[in-house]
Write a protein that holds these residues in place. Structure first.
Motif, PDB file in Angstrom:
ATOM      1  N   ASP A  60       0.831  -1.209   0.000  1.00  0.00           N
ATOM      2  CA  ASP A  60       0.000   0.000   0.000  1.00  0.00           C
ATOM      3  C   ASP A  60       0.863   1.256   0.000  1.00  0.00           C
ATOM      4  O   ASP A  60       0.557   2.235  -0.685  1.00  0.00           O
ATOM      5  CB  ASP A  60      -0.920   0.016   1.218  1.00  0.00           C
ATOM      6  N   LEU A  62       2.110   1.681  -3.473  1.00  0.00           N
ATOM      7  CA  LEU A  62       1.015   2.156  -4.323  1.00  0.00           C
ATOM      8  C   LEU A  62       0.781   3.652  -4.124  1.00  0.00           C
ATOM      9  O   LEU A  62       0.572   4.392  -5.093  1.00  0.00           O
ATOM     10  CB  LEU A  62      -0.265   1.373  -4.017  1.00  0.00           C
ATOM     11  N   LEU A  90      -7.222  -4.380  -6.914  1.00  0.00           N
ATOM     12  CA  LEU A  90      -5.910  -4.755  -6.378  1.00  0.00           C
ATOM     13  C   LEU A  90      -5.785  -6.238  -6.028  1.00  0.00           C
ATOM     14  O   LEU A  90      -4.687  -6.687  -5.685  1.00  0.00           O
ATOM     15  CB  LEU A  90      -5.618  -3.940  -5.108  1.00  0.00           C
ATOM     16  N   ARG A  95      -2.121  -8.019  -5.603  1.00  0.00           N
ATOM     17  CA  ARG A  95      -1.623  -8.549  -4.326  1.00  0.00           C
ATOM     18  C   ARG A  95      -1.191 -10.010  -4.482  1.00  0.00           C
ATOM     19  O   ARG A  95      -0.172 -10.432  -3.926  1.00  0.00           O
ATOM     20  CB  ARG A  95      -2.698  -8.415  -3.244  1.00  0.00           C
ATOM     21  N   VAL A 131       3.996  -2.534  -9.572  1.00  0.00           N
ATOM     22  CA  VAL A 131       3.018  -1.514  -9.170  1.00  0.00           C
ATOM     23  C   VAL A 131       2.946  -0.394 -10.203  1.00  0.00           C
ATOM     24  O   VAL A 131       1.855   0.063 -10.569  1.00  0.00           O
ATOM     25  CB  VAL A 131       3.382  -0.950  -7.780  1.00  0.00           C
ATOM     26  N   HIS A 187       0.988  -1.577 -13.182  1.00  0.00           N
ATOM     27  CA  HIS A 187      -0.426  -1.775 -12.876  1.00  0.00           C
ATOM     28  C   HIS A 187      -1.170  -0.436 -12.841  1.00  0.00           C
ATOM     29  O   HIS A 187      -2.247  -0.306 -13.446  1.00  0.00           O
ATOM     30  CB  HIS A 187      -0.570  -2.496 -11.540  1.00  0.00           C
TER      31      HIS A 187
END
Length: 287
Positions: A19, A22, A54, A58, A73, A76
C-alpha cells in the motif's frame, strides 16, 4: 496496553508495504489515493476518479521478490490510468470474458513469461491468454474468481466459436499435406479439434506451424511419414514464421520431432532425432 494491542491492525506487513508503494506511485502520477476497507480496490483522485482493482496485484506480488514490486506496481497503475473509462476493464471477468482468446507464440519471442498468462504446448511453444490484441497480465487474471487454466479453456472455447478453419489439400514437393488456415492468429488452438477437420489415425499426425494463421498437417499412417517430415521441415524453415520445426500431435500433446538441416560439402541433408515414443511408431510402420 493490552486494550491498545487488541485494536491494532492485523493486516499482513506485506500488504502494508505494498500500500505504501502504491501511494508513492500514485503520487508520482499526480493522484491522491484512498484504499477500500478490505484493500481490494484503490481510488485514485486527481483530474478524475479512477477505481483500481488490487486483488490480482496482491496475489502477483506475493509470488514475486520484493525488488520486483516497484515495476509491478508502476505498470499496474499506469495501465489503470491509461485505460480509465475504456471498455473492457480486464480485471472484471464479466466484461473480459467474451473477448478472451488464445494465441500461440514461440517461447523465444515472449520477452518475459512471468508477465503473461499462458501454458506451454511444449518446450518451445506457449499458448497465451489474450484480450483483444494483447496478452493478459497475471495481476489482471488474478482478479477473476477462477484459475488461469480455466480462463484459458474459456478463451479456447471462444476461439472455436469464432470460425471454422479453411481446409485445403496441397502438395509440398510431391508430398500431399492438409493446410488449415484461419483469419486470426489463434489457428493453432484448433489442434484440439483436429479430428473435426480431417481423419486423424490412431498414431496421430505431423504438424508444422509456419505462421500463426496456418497449420500444415500430414497423417502418421505409413512409412511415407519420413519424407513428410523432411518436406514440412524444409517448408517451415523457408517461411521463418512461428516455428521452423515439425511436431507430432498425438493424444492431445504436441511433441517436437527434432530435425536439423545440415549443409556439408555442398550438400544439404536432414538429420532427424525423433523422440523415443515416435521412434517406436516409425519402427512399427517400417515393418
Amino acid at each position: 496496553m493490552g486494550l491498545f494491542r487488541r485494536h491494532r491492525s492485523r493486516r499482513p506487513v506485506e500488504d502494508v508495504d505494498l500500500d505504501s508503494l502504491l501511494s508513492l506511485v500514485a503520487d508520482s502520477l499526480g493522484y491522491a489515493c484512498d484504499f477500500s476497507r478490505d484493500g481490494a480496490t484503490l481510488k485514485l483522485r486527481g483530474e478524475r476518479v479512477i477505481t483500481v482493482r488490487l486483488t490480482g496485484l496482491r496475489r502477483e506480488a506475493g509470488r514475486r521478490a520484493r525488488e520486483d514490486w516497484p515495476v509491478l506496481v508502476s505498470e499496474h497503475l499506469a495501465h489503470a490510468v491509461a485505460g480509465a473509462g475504456r471498455t473492457p476493464d480486464v480485471c472484471d471477468l464479466r466484461q473480459a470474458r467474451p473477448l478472451l482468446r488464445t494465441r500461440v507464440e514461440s517461447v523465444d519471442d515472449v520477452a518475459d513469461l512471468s508477465r503473461v498468462v499462458g501454458r506451454h504446448l511444449n518446450a518451445d511453444l506457449v499458448e497465451l491468454l489474450t484480450v483483444g490484441s494483447r496478452a493478459v497480465r497475471p495481476e489482471e487474471a488474478g482478479c477473476w474468481p477462477l484459475p488461469s487454466a480455466r480462463a484459458l479453456d474459456l478463451a479456447a472455447s471462444n476461439v472455436r466459436r469464432d470460425e471454422r478453419l479453411l481446409v485445403e489439400r496441397i502438395e509440398l514437393s510431391g508430398t500431399p499435406v492438409t493446410r488449415l488456415t484461419g483469419r486470426t492468429p489463434s489457428t493453432a488452438t484448433h489442434l484440439r479439434w483436429l479430428g473435426d477437420y480431417l481423419p486423424v489415425p490412431g498414431d496421430g499426425a505431423l504438424v508444422a506451424l509456419p505462421d500463426p494463421y496456418t497449420l500444415l498437417v500430414h497423417p502418421v499412417d505409413g512409412i511415407g511419414v519420413v519424407r513428410a517430415i523432411e518436406r514440412l521441415r524444409v517448408h517451415a524453415a523457408r517461411t521463418g514464421g512461428l516455428s521452423s520445426q515439425v511436431y507430432w500431435w498425438h493424444r492431445g500433446r504436441l511433441t517436437l520431432i527434432k530435425a536439423d538441416i545440415v549443409s556439408q560439402h555442398g550438400q544439404t541433408r536432414l538429420v532427424v532425432a525423433p523422440p523415443p515414443e515416435f521412434a517406436r511408431v516409425l519402427a512399427r510402420l517400417a515393418v
